[in-house]
Design an enzyme around this catalytic site. Structure first.
Site, short mmCIF file in Angstrom:
data_model
loop_
_atom_site.label_atom_id
_atom_site.label_comp_id
_atom_site.label_asym_id
_atom_site.label_seq_id
_atom_site.Cartn_x
_atom_site.Cartn_y
_atom_site.Cartn_z
N CYS A 31 0.83 -1.21 0.00
CA CYS A 31 0.00 0.00 0.00
C CYS A 31 0.86 1.26 0.00
CB CYS A 31 -0.92 -0.04 1.22
SG CYS A 31 -1.78 1.49 1.57
N CYS A 34 -0.09 3.97 2.54
CA CYS A 34 0.30 3.54 3.89
C CYS A 34 1.74 3.93 4.18
CB CYS A 34 0.13 2.03 4.05
SG CYS A 34 -1.55 1.44 3.83
#
Length: 110
Positions: A31, A34
């Site tokens: 991700c 993230c």
């Protein structure tokens, strides 16, 4: 400062039974957003000891993510007294995260 990692097995002890608010960063290795917010969360953790910030990898710990209905990442849940009291979804700059955490962190420290 690296954030503490929690797992399905340690979640209750580390998060739900904590004596202070805990922000859980639901994330995954793949991700990008993230990874973008990780330095902000590490900085907030270093500056604010009134809230604990931990990471939970959803690929390695799917049960907890499913239990709390985490559908997109990054999702930041604040737990207090075993309950979710705040949910922040998506990557945001540090200042925006701190605004979202008003009431849990001392804004004068920023």
């Amino acid at each position: 400062m690296a954030l503490k990692t929690v797992t399905d097995a340690s979640f209750e002890e580390d998060v739900l039974k904590s004596g202070k608010p805990v922000l859980v960063d639901f994330w995954a290795e793949w991700c990008g957003p993230c990874r973008q917010i990780a330095p902000s969360l590490e900085a907030i953790a270093a500056e604010h000891d009134e809230i604990e910030i931990v990471k939970l990898n959803i690929d390695q710990n799917p049960a907890t993510a499913a239990k709390y209905g985490v559908m997109s990442i990054p999702t930041l849940n604040v737990y207090q007294n075993g309950e979710v009291v705040k949910t922040i979804v998506g990557a945001k700059p540090k200042a925006a995260i701190l605004r979202d955490l008003e009431g849990f962190v001392d804004a004068t420290k920023a």
